[in-house]
Design a protein around this motif. Structure first.
Motif, PDB file in Angstrom:
ATOM      1  N   ILE A   3       0.836  -1.200   0.000  1.00  0.00           N
ATOM      2  CA  ILE A   3       0.000   0.000   0.000  1.00  0.00           C
ATOM      3  C   ILE A   3       0.874   1.255   0.000  1.00  0.00           C
ATOM      4  CG2 ILE A   3      -1.715   1.299   1.311  1.00  0.00           C
ATOM      5  CD1 ILE A   3      -2.825  -1.332   2.325  1.00  0.00           C
ATOM      6  N   ALA A   4       1.937   1.212   0.793  1.00  0.00           N
ATOM      7  CA  ALA A   4       2.839   2.371   0.850  1.00  0.00           C
ATOM      8  C   ALA A   4       3.478   2.627  -0.506  1.00  0.00           C
ATOM      9  CB  ALA A   4       3.909   2.144   1.918  1.00  0.00           C
ATOM     10  N   ARG A   5       3.898   1.559  -1.195  1.00  0.00           N
ATOM     11  CA  ARG A   5       4.493   1.729  -2.525  1.00  0.00           C
ATOM     12  C   ARG A   5       3.470   2.269  -3.514  1.00  0.00           C
ATOM     13  NH1 ARG A   5       7.182  -3.369  -1.635  1.00  0.00           N
ATOM     14  NH2 ARG A   5       5.621  -4.362  -2.970  1.00  0.00           N
ATOM     15  N   TYR A   6       2.230   1.791  -3.407  1.00  0.00           N
ATOM     16  CA  TYR A   6       1.181   2.251  -4.308  1.00  0.00           C
ATOM     17  C   TYR A   6       0.901   3.738  -4.112  1.00  0.00           C
ATOM     18  CZ  TYR A   6      -3.556   2.965  -6.092  1.00  0.00           C
ATOM     19  OH  TYR A   6      -4.649   3.459  -6.740  1.00  0.00           O
ATOM     20  N   LEU A   7       0.773   4.152  -2.865  1.00  0.00           N
ATOM     21  CA  LEU A   7       0.503   5.569  -2.588  1.00  0.00           C
ATOM     22  C   LEU A   7       1.688   6.445  -2.985  1.00  0.00           C
ATOM     23  CD1 LEU A   7      -1.248   5.265   0.900  1.00  0.00           C
ATOM     24  CD2 LEU A   7      -2.322   5.748  -1.303  1.00  0.00           C
ATOM     25  N   THR A   8       2.896   5.963  -2.722  1.00  0.00           N
ATOM     26  CA  THR A   8       4.088   6.726  -3.102  1.00  0.00           C
ATOM     27  C   THR A   8       4.161   6.896  -4.617  1.00  0.00           C
ATOM     28  OG1 THR A   8       5.273   5.877  -1.168  1.00  0.00           O
ATOM     29  CG2 THR A   8       6.598   6.830  -2.939  1.00  0.00           C
ATOM     30  N   ARG A   9       3.854   5.820  -5.341  1.00  0.00           N
ATOM     31  CA  ARG A   9       3.881   5.904  -6.802  1.00  0.00           C
ATOM     32  C   ARG A   9       2.854   6.892  -7.318  1.00  0.00           C
ATOM     33  NH1 ARG A   9       3.111   0.986  -7.707  1.00  0.00           N
ATOM     34  NH2 ARG A   9       0.888   1.022  -8.244  1.00  0.00           N
ATOM     35  N   GLU A  10       1.671   6.909  -6.730  1.00  0.00           N
ATOM     36  CA  GLU A  10       0.644   7.849  -7.163  1.00  0.00           C
ATOM     37  C   GLU A  10       1.083   9.294  -6.925  1.00  0.00           C
ATOM     38  OE1 GLU A  10      -2.444   7.405  -8.587  1.00  0.00           O
ATOM     39  OE2 GLU A  10      -1.792   5.330  -8.919  1.00  0.00           O
ATOM     40  N   VAL A  11       1.664   9.546  -5.750  1.00  0.00           N
ATOM     41  CA  VAL A  11       2.107  10.906  -5.435  1.00  0.00           C
ATOM     42  C   VAL A  11       3.264  11.327  -6.327  1.00  0.00           C
ATOM     43  CG1 VAL A  11       3.145  12.359  -3.654  1.00  0.00           C
ATOM     44  CG2 VAL A  11       1.270  10.813  -3.070  1.00  0.00           C
ATOM     45  N   VAL A  12       4.234  10.422  -6.523  1.00  0.00           N
ATOM     46  CA  VAL A  12       5.419  10.760  -7.311  1.00  0.00           C
ATOM     47  C   VAL A  12       5.047  11.007  -8.768  1.00  0.00           C
ATOM     48  CG1 VAL A  12       7.620   9.878  -8.190  1.00  0.00           C
ATOM     49  CG2 VAL A  12       7.035   9.600  -5.781  1.00  0.00           C
ATOM     50  N   LEU A 101       3.490   8.467   6.087  1.00  0.00           N
ATOM     51  CA  LEU A 101       4.043   8.161   4.761  1.00  0.00           C
ATOM     52  C   LEU A 101       4.285   9.439   3.969  1.00  0.00           C
ATOM     53  CD1 LEU A 101       4.783   6.187   2.461  1.00  0.00           C
ATOM     54  CD2 LEU A 101       2.352   6.162   1.840  1.00  0.00           C
ATOM     55  N   THR A 102       3.333  10.365   4.043  1.00  0.00           N
ATOM     56  CA  THR A 102       3.490  11.636   3.332  1.00  0.00           C
ATOM     57  C   THR A 102       4.666  12.429   3.882  1.00  0.00           C
ATOM     58  OG1 THR A 102       1.086  11.688   3.000  1.00  0.00           O
ATOM     59  CG2 THR A 102       2.287  13.738   2.619  1.00  0.00           C
ATOM     60  N   ALA A 103       4.864  12.365   5.202  1.00  0.00           N
ATOM     61  CA  ALA A 103       5.994  13.072   5.808  1.00  0.00           C
ATOM     62  C   ALA A 103       7.322  12.531   5.293  1.00  0.00           C
ATOM     63  CB  ALA A 103       5.924  12.958   7.329  1.00  0.00           C
ATOM     64  N   LEU A 104       7.420  11.216   5.097  1.00  0.00           N
ATOM     65  CA  LEU A 104       8.657  10.634   4.553  1.00  0.00           C
ATOM     66  C   LEU A 104       8.900  11.104   3.123  1.00  0.00           C
ATOM     67  CD1 LEU A 104       8.420   6.967   5.906  1.00  0.00           C
ATOM     68  CD2 LEU A 104       9.909   8.806   6.710  1.00  0.00           C
ATOM     69  N   ILE A 105       7.839  11.122   2.306  1.00  0.00           N
ATOM     70  CA  ILE A 105       7.976  11.616   0.933  1.00  0.00           C
ATOM     71  C   ILE A 105       8.378  13.084   0.943  1.00  0.00           C
ATOM     72  CG2 ILE A 105       6.770  11.992  -1.246  1.00  0.00           C
ATOM     73  CD1 ILE A 105       4.916   9.685  -0.516  1.00  0.00           C
ATOM     74  N   ALA A 106       7.763  13.859   1.840  1.00  0.00           N
ATOM     75  CA  ALA A 106       8.076  15.290   1.913  1.00  0.00           C
ATOM     76  C   ALA A 106       9.523  15.515   2.334  1.00  0.00           C
ATOM     77  CB  ALA A 106       7.127  15.975   2.889  1.00  0.00           C
ATOM     78  N   LEU A 107      10.048  14.677   3.228  1.00  0.00           N
ATOM     79  CA  LEU A 107      11.442  14.814   3.650  1.00  0.00           C
ATOM     80  C   LEU A 107      12.395  14.600   2.485  1.00  0.00           C
ATOM     81  CD1 LEU A 107      11.526  13.101   7.167  1.00  0.00           C
ATOM     82  CD2 LEU A 107      11.880  15.513   6.645  1.00  0.00           C
ATOM     83  N   VAL A 108      12.074  13.641   1.623  1.00  0.00           N
ATOM     84  CA  VAL A 108      12.937  13.377   0.460  1.00  0.00           C
ATOM     85  C   VAL A 108      12.922  14.564  -0.504  1.00  0.00           C
ATOM     86  CG1 VAL A 108      13.280  11.882  -1.546  1.00  0.00           C
ATOM     87  CG2 VAL A 108      12.646  10.884   0.661  1.00  0.00           C
ATOM     88  N   VAL A 109      11.724  15.073  -0.804  1.00  0.00           N
ATOM     89  CA  VAL A 109      11.613  16.207  -1.727  1.00  0.00           C
ATOM     90  C   VAL A 109      12.217  17.465  -1.107  1.00  0.00           C
ATOM     91  CG1 VAL A 109      10.026  17.625  -3.075  1.00  0.00           C
ATOM     92  CG2 VAL A 109       9.566  15.190  -2.771  1.00  0.00           C
ATOM     93  N   ALA A 110      12.002  17.676   0.190  1.00  0.00           N
ATOM     94  CA  ALA A 110      12.580  18.837   0.862  1.00  0.00           C
ATOM     95  C   ALA A 110      14.102  18.770   0.855  1.00  0.00           C
ATOM     96  CB  ALA A 110      12.058  18.917   2.292  1.00  0.00           C
ATOM     97  N   SER A 111      14.656  17.566   0.984  1.00  0.00           N
ATOM     98  CA  SER A 111      16.116  17.414   0.900  1.00  0.00           C
ATOM     99  C   SER A 111      16.627  17.792  -0.478  1.00  0.00           C
ATOM    100  CB  SER A 111      16.508  15.973   1.237  1.00  0.00           C
ATOM    101  OG  SER A 111      16.093  15.627   2.546  1.00  0.00           O
ATOM    102  N   ALA A 112      15.878  17.413  -1.525  1.00  0.00           N
ATOM    103  CA  ALA A 112      16.269  17.793  -2.880  1.00  0.00           C
ATOM    104  C   ALA A 112      16.229  19.306  -3.062  1.00  0.00           C
ATOM    105  CB  ALA A 112      15.347  17.110  -3.899  1.00  0.00           C
ATOM    106  N   VAL A 113      15.194  19.943  -2.513  1.00  0.00           N
ATOM    107  CA  VAL A 113      15.102  21.405  -2.586  1.00  0.00           C
ATOM    108  C   VAL A 113      16.258  22.050  -1.829  1.00  0.00           C
ATOM    109  CG1 VAL A 113      13.702  23.407  -1.944  1.00  0.00           C
ATOM    110  CG2 VAL A 113      12.603  21.377  -2.893  1.00  0.00           C
TER     111      VAL A 113
END
Length: 367
Positions: A3-12, A101-113
Motif C-alpha cells: 500500500i505504501a508503494r502504491y501511494l508513493t507511486r501515485e504521489v510521485v 508516509l506523506t511526511a517521509l515523501i516530503a522529507l525526500v523532496v525537501a532534501s532535494a530542494v
C-alpha cells in the motif's frame, strides 16, 4: 508495504507531471524574455542556451514545493473520489499512517530542494556571472543588425542603418548612424544637437586598454549640428570610432545569490546575508509544511468532486509564499531582527496546520 508503494507511486507520478508542466510553462517565459534581449542586441545568441539552462535549477527549487503540494492534493483527492481511501482505512491503513508516509515523501523532496538551494543554485549563479563577464557574452552589434532596417539602441540615443552585411556578419556596408548629443549646460533648454555619420564600411572593435566596445566606420562623412539650423559641421574622415553604450540585462545577478553557505554563516550578522541564508532554508521547510497540510485538505467526499479543495489550497499557498517574500524584504531592510527573521512565517503556518490536523482528527480512524 504494498500500500505504501502504491501511494508513493501515485504521489510521485502526479508530482512529476505537475512539475514538468509548470517547468515548461515557466521556462518558456524565460526563453521569450531572453529572445527579446537577443532581438534588441542586449545578449548574443551564442549564450542564449546557456542562460536558459541556468534557469532550470532555480525554477525547480520553486516548483518542487508547489508540485508536491498539488501532487498530494490531486493524488489523494482521486483516491477519496474513487473510495479507495475508504477501503485502505478498512484494511488498517488509517489517516495517521497516511500522514507518516506523506511526511517521509516530503522529507525526500525537501532534501532535494535544500540541495538545490544550498549547493546547486549558488554554483549556477556563479557560473552565470562568469558567462556574462566573458568575451563570449560580448554583444557584437553588427551581428544583431538587419540590413535595410533602421534600428535604435536600447538608450534611444543611437539610430543605425546598414545596407548590406558580409557573409560572416562581421562588416557592414553603406552605414548610416545618428547619435543625439545632449547639451553640456544643464540650465540650457536649447535643442540637443545630433551627429550623423555616413560611411562606406563599419565593424565592431574592442579597445585593449579600457575593454570598451566601439563601432568603427571607414571612408565617411560626419555631420554635426542642431535640426533646423544651418550652422553645422561637415568632417570627412578615413576612420572614425563611436563608443557603443553598454546594455544592462537583468538576469537575476544578486550578489548574495552566488555566495556559498559557509560565507553566509560567517556574515550572518549582516541583514542581507542573513535573509539569503534564511531564504534558502525556508524553501525546504515550505516543502515539508505544505505536504503535511495537503493530507487533511485533500480529504473530500465522493460527491464533492476532487477539485473542491484545490482553490482554497492554492490561496493558502499564495498567502504563505507572499508572507515569505515580505519577511525576507523586512530582514534585508533591518525592520525585523535576524533572530525572528523569516521563521515567524513558518511558525504561523505550523500553527495553522496543527489546527487543521486537530479539526480533522475527529473524523480520522486511528490505526
Amino acid at each position: 508495504m504494498i500500500i505504501a508503494r502504491y501511494l508513493t507511486r501515485e504521489v510521485v507520478y502526479t508530482l512529476l507531471s505537475v512539475t514538468i508542466i509548470l517547468l515548461l510553462a515557466f521556462l518558456s517565459q524565460q526563453v521569450v524574455r531572453y529572445l527579446n534581449y537577443v532581438a534588441v542586441g542586449k545578449i548574443p545568441t551564442s549564450v542564449l542556451l546557456q542562460l536558459v539552462s541556468f534557469e532550470v535549477p532555480y525554477i525547480l527549487s520553486f516548483l518542487l514545493p508547489l508540485g508536491l503540494y498539488l501532487g498530494i492534493l490531486l493524488a489523494y483527492g482521486r483516491l477519496y473520489m474513487d473510495n479507495e481511501m475508504s477501503i485502505l482505512q478498512m484494511y488498517g491503513f488509517g489517516s495517521w499512517r497516511l500522514l507518516r508516509l506523506t511526511a517521509l515523501i516530503a522529507l525526500v523532496v525537501a532534501s532535494a530542494v535544500l540541495v538545490l538551494m544550498i549547493w546547486v543554485n549558488p554554483m549556477v549563479s556563479a557560473k552565470r556571472q562568469q558567462v556574462m563577464a566573458s568575451d563570449e557574452a560580448t554583444v557584437h552589434l553588427v551581428q544583431t543588425l538587419i540590413p535595410g532596417r533602421f534600428q535604435a539602441s536600447p538608450d534611444g540615443r543611437h539610430v543605425l542603418y546598414v545596407e548590406k552585411l558580409s557573409r560572416d556578419h562581421q562588416r557592414a556596408e553603406n552605414v548610416f548612424l545618428a547619435q543625439e548629443k545632449k547639451n553640456s549646460d544643464a540650465n540650457n533648454d536649447a535643442q540637443n544637437s545630433w551627429m550623423l555619420v555616413l560611411a562606406k564600411e563599419g565593424y565592431q572593435a574592442k579597445d585593449k586598454n579600457s575593454q570598451d566596445q566601439f563601432f568603427v566606420t571607414e571612408d565617411g562623412y560626419r555631420y554635426e549640428g542642431k535640426p533646423g539650423q544651418n550652422d553645422y559641421k561637415i568632417i570627412q574622415y578615413k576612420k572614425y570610432a563611436i563608443r557603443i553604450p553598454e546594455s544592462e540585462v537583468r538576469v537575476r545577478n544578486e550578489e548574495n545569490e552566488a555566495l556559498p553557505m559557509r560565507q553566509l554563516w560567517r556574515d550572518y550578522s549582516m541583514p542581507r546575508k542573513a535573509a539569503e541564508l534564511q531564504w534558502r532554508i525556508s524553501l525546504a521547510i515550505t516543502t515539508f509544511l505544505l505536504a503535511i497540510l495537503a493530507v487533511p485538505v485533500s480529504a473530500v467526499r465522493p460527491r464533492q468532486g476532487r477539485y473542491v479543495s484545490l482553490i482554497p489550497a492554492i490561496l493558502v499557498y499564495i498567502v504563505y509564499i507572499q508572507l515569505l517574500y515580505i519577511a525576507r524584504h523586512w530582514v534585508e531592510l533591518g525592520r525585523v531582527p535576524i533572530s525572528i527573521g523569516m521563521w515567524w512565517v513558518h511558525g504561523v503556518m505550523f500553527l495553522f496546520i496543527l489546527s487543521v490536523l486537530i479539526l480533522s482528527s475527529k473524523q480520522w480512524t486511528k490505526k
